[in-house]
Design a protein around this motif. Structure first.
Motif, PDB file in Angstrom:
ATOM      1  N   MET A  96       0.826  -1.194   0.000  1.00  0.00           N
ATOM      2  CA  MET A  96       0.000   0.000   0.000  1.00  0.00           C
ATOM      3  C   MET A  96       0.868   1.255   0.000  1.00  0.00           C
ATOM      4  N   ASN A  97       2.027   1.200   0.680  1.00  0.00           N
ATOM      5  CA  ASN A  97       2.906   2.377   0.711  1.00  0.00           C
ATOM      6  C   ASN A  97       3.336   2.800  -0.686  1.00  0.00           C
ATOM      7  N   LYS A  98       3.572   1.837  -1.574  1.00  0.00           N
ATOM      8  CA  LYS A  98       3.953   2.168  -2.949  1.00  0.00           C
ATOM      9  C   LYS A  98       2.830   2.901  -3.660  1.00  0.00           C
ATOM     10  N   LEU A  99       1.596   2.471  -3.412  1.00  0.00           N
ATOM     11  CA  LEU A  99       0.431   3.107  -4.013  1.00  0.00           C
ATOM     12  C   LEU A  99       0.295   4.545  -3.527  1.00  0.00           C
ATOM     13  N   ILE A 100       0.458   4.749  -2.234  1.00  0.00           N
ATOM     14  CA  ILE A 100       0.372   6.095  -1.660  1.00  0.00           C
ATOM     15  C   ILE A 100       1.515   6.959  -2.194  1.00  0.00           C
ATOM     16  N   ASP A 101       2.718   6.412  -2.210  1.00  0.00           N
ATOM     17  CA  ASP A 101       3.881   7.154  -2.710  1.00  0.00           C
ATOM     18  C   ASP A 101       3.651   7.623  -4.147  1.00  0.00           C
ATOM     19  N   ALA A 102       3.106   6.753  -4.975  1.00  0.00           N
ATOM     20  CA  ALA A 102       2.862   7.103  -6.377  1.00  0.00           C
ATOM     21  C   ALA A 102       1.789   8.178  -6.524  1.00  0.00           C
ATOM     22  N   ALA A 103       0.847   8.230  -5.584  1.00  0.00           N
ATOM     23  CA  ALA A 103      -0.259   9.190  -5.673  1.00  0.00           C
ATOM     24  C   ALA A 103       0.041  10.529  -4.995  1.00  0.00           C
ATOM     25  N   LEU A 104       1.139  10.617  -4.252  1.00  0.00           N
ATOM     26  CA  LEU A 104       1.457  11.857  -3.537  1.00  0.00           C
ATOM     27  C   LEU A 104       1.733  13.010  -4.489  1.00  0.00           C
ATOM     28  N   GLN A 105       1.223  14.165  -4.129  1.00  0.00           N
ATOM     29  CA  GLN A 105       1.562  15.399  -4.828  1.00  0.00           C
ATOM     30  C   GLN A 105       2.652  16.080  -4.018  1.00  0.00           C
ATOM     31  N   ASP A 106       3.688  16.529  -4.691  1.00  0.00           N
ATOM     32  CA  ASP A 106       4.803  17.204  -4.023  1.00  0.00           C
ATOM     33  C   ASP A 106       4.532  18.705  -4.039  1.00  0.00           C
ATOM     34  N   LEU A 107       4.287  19.273  -2.878  1.00  0.00           N
ATOM     35  CA  LEU A 107       4.034  20.708  -2.744  1.00  0.00           C
ATOM     36  C   LEU A 107       5.211  21.403  -2.063  1.00  0.00           C
ATOM     37  N   SER A 108       6.363  20.770  -2.092  1.00  0.00           N
ATOM     38  CA  SER A 108       7.549  21.291  -1.415  1.00  0.00           C
ATOM     39  C   SER A 108       8.038  22.589  -2.048  1.00  0.00           C
ATOM     40  N   THR A 109       8.708  23.389  -1.214  1.00  0.00           N
ATOM     41  CA  THR A 109       9.348  24.624  -1.663  1.00  0.00           C
ATOM     42  C   THR A 109      10.832  24.534  -1.323  1.00  0.00           C
ATOM     43  N   LYS A 110      11.555  25.611  -1.521  1.00  0.00           N
ATOM     44  CA  LYS A 110      12.969  25.631  -1.143  1.00  0.00           C
ATOM     45  C   LYS A 110      13.143  25.588   0.372  1.00  0.00           C
ATOM     46  N   ASN A 111      12.097  25.925   1.116  1.00  0.00           N
ATOM     47  CA  ASN A 111      12.194  26.017   2.570  1.00  0.00           C
ATOM     48  C   ASN A 111      11.499  24.886   3.331  1.00  0.00           C
ATOM     49  N   PHE A 112      10.471  24.284   2.742  1.00  0.00           N
ATOM     50  CA  PHE A 112       9.682  23.265   3.429  1.00  0.00           C
ATOM     51  C   PHE A 112       9.403  22.092   2.511  1.00  0.00           C
ATOM     52  N   PHE A 113       9.275  20.914   3.119  1.00  0.00           N
ATOM     53  CA  PHE A 113       8.857  19.720   2.397  1.00  0.00           C
ATOM     54  C   PHE A 113       7.410  19.451   2.779  1.00  0.00           C
ATOM     55  N   LEU A 114       6.555  19.307   1.783  1.00  0.00           N
ATOM     56  CA  LEU A 114       5.136  19.093   2.023  1.00  0.00           C
ATOM     57  C   LEU A 114       4.573  18.214   0.910  1.00  0.00           C
ATOM     58  N   PHE A 115       3.815  17.202   1.312  1.00  0.00           N
ATOM     59  CA  PHE A 115       3.207  16.272   0.360  1.00  0.00           C
ATOM     60  C   PHE A 115       1.747  16.092   0.731  1.00  0.00           C
ATOM     61  N   GLN A 116       0.906  15.874  -0.274  1.00  0.00           N
ATOM     62  CA  GLN A 116      -0.511  15.640   0.002  1.00  0.00           C
ATOM     63  C   GLN A 116      -1.071  14.606  -0.952  1.00  0.00           C
ATOM     64  N   ILE A 117      -2.224  14.079  -0.560  1.00  0.00           N
ATOM     65  CA  ILE A 117      -2.938  13.112  -1.382  1.00  0.00           C
ATOM     66  C   ILE A 117      -4.416  13.466  -1.329  1.00  0.00           C
ATOM     67  N   HIS A 118      -5.124  13.097  -2.348  1.00  0.00           N
ATOM     68  CA  HIS A 118      -6.547  13.383  -2.524  1.00  0.00           C
ATOM     69  C   HIS A 118      -7.355  12.111  -2.276  1.00  0.00           C
ATOM     70  N   CYS A 119      -8.407  12.191  -1.487  1.00  0.00           N
ATOM     71  CA  CYS A 119      -9.323  11.055  -1.360  1.00  0.00           C
ATOM     72  C   CYS A 119     -10.104  10.947  -2.668  1.00  0.00           C
ATOM     73  N   ALA A 120     -10.078   9.775  -3.282  1.00  0.00           N
ATOM     74  CA  ALA A 120     -10.759   9.575  -4.567  1.00  0.00           C
ATOM     75  C   ALA A 120     -12.279   9.568  -4.433  1.00  0.00           C
ATOM     76  N   SER A 121     -12.786   9.521  -3.209  1.00  0.00           N
ATOM     77  CA  SER A 121     -14.224   9.493  -3.006  1.00  0.00           C
ATOM     78  C   SER A 121     -14.772  10.875  -2.651  1.00  0.00           C
ATOM     79  N   CYS A 122     -14.312  11.460  -1.562  1.00  0.00           N
ATOM     80  CA  CYS A 122     -14.855  12.748  -1.110  1.00  0.00           C
ATOM     81  C   CYS A 122     -14.040  13.945  -1.600  1.00  0.00           C
ATOM     82  N   GLY A 123     -12.822  13.714  -2.073  1.00  0.00           N
ATOM     83  CA  GLY A 123     -11.993  14.793  -2.593  1.00  0.00           C
ATOM     84  C   GLY A 123     -11.190  15.539  -1.544  1.00  0.00           C
TER      85      GLY A 123
END
Length: 124
Positions: free
Chosen positions: A1-28
């Motif tokens: 499951m970790n591979k699935l989550i890793d593949a679906a992560l959006q990278d929102l990182s900047t030069k100062n912070f690391f940030l990742f998010q994922i979208h629920c495919a049902s509720c959004g």
């Protein structure tokens, strides 16, 4: 499951912070990790050598932050065994025969209890 989550992560990182998010495919709804500050944030490399070092450090810290994000976000996500979508705990039902997302439960006329709730509900 970790591979699935890793593949679906959006990278929102900047030069100062690391940030990742994922979208629920049902509720959004979006699920993100706690932002992690880059250890060299705000520092300006003075030489080409420092620039190379900072870039290598950035890549290492980014990779580590991504792995932590997969674990953090994974606590809130499930893969539906029917439709194979990643859905949040609120959209995932514990059912009698097989756990599944609310959408599949509705389609298959199944009932279950949301992972986040104790109240039985039908799929939406």
């Amino acid at each position: 499951m970790n591979k699935l989550i890793d593949a679906a992560l959006q990278d929102l990182s900047t030069k100062n912070f690391f940030l990742f998010q994922i979208h629920c495919a049902s509720c959004g709804k979006d699920y993100a990790n706690r932002p992690v500050r880059f250890s060299k944030a705000g520092r300006i490399p003075q030489t080409r050598e420092e620039q190379i070092l900072y870039e290598a450090i950035y890549q290492q810290e980014c990779h580590a932050s991504r792995q932590n994000a997969v674990r953090q976000i994974g606590e809130n996500m499930n893969e539906c065994p029917i439709c194979k979508r990643l859905v949040c705990n609120g959209c995932f039902l514990t059912c009698e025969d097989i756990d599944m997302c609310k959408g599949c439960a509705a389609e298959l006329k199944g009932t279950g209890v949301s992972v986040l709730s104790d109240e039985p509900e039908k799929g939406i």
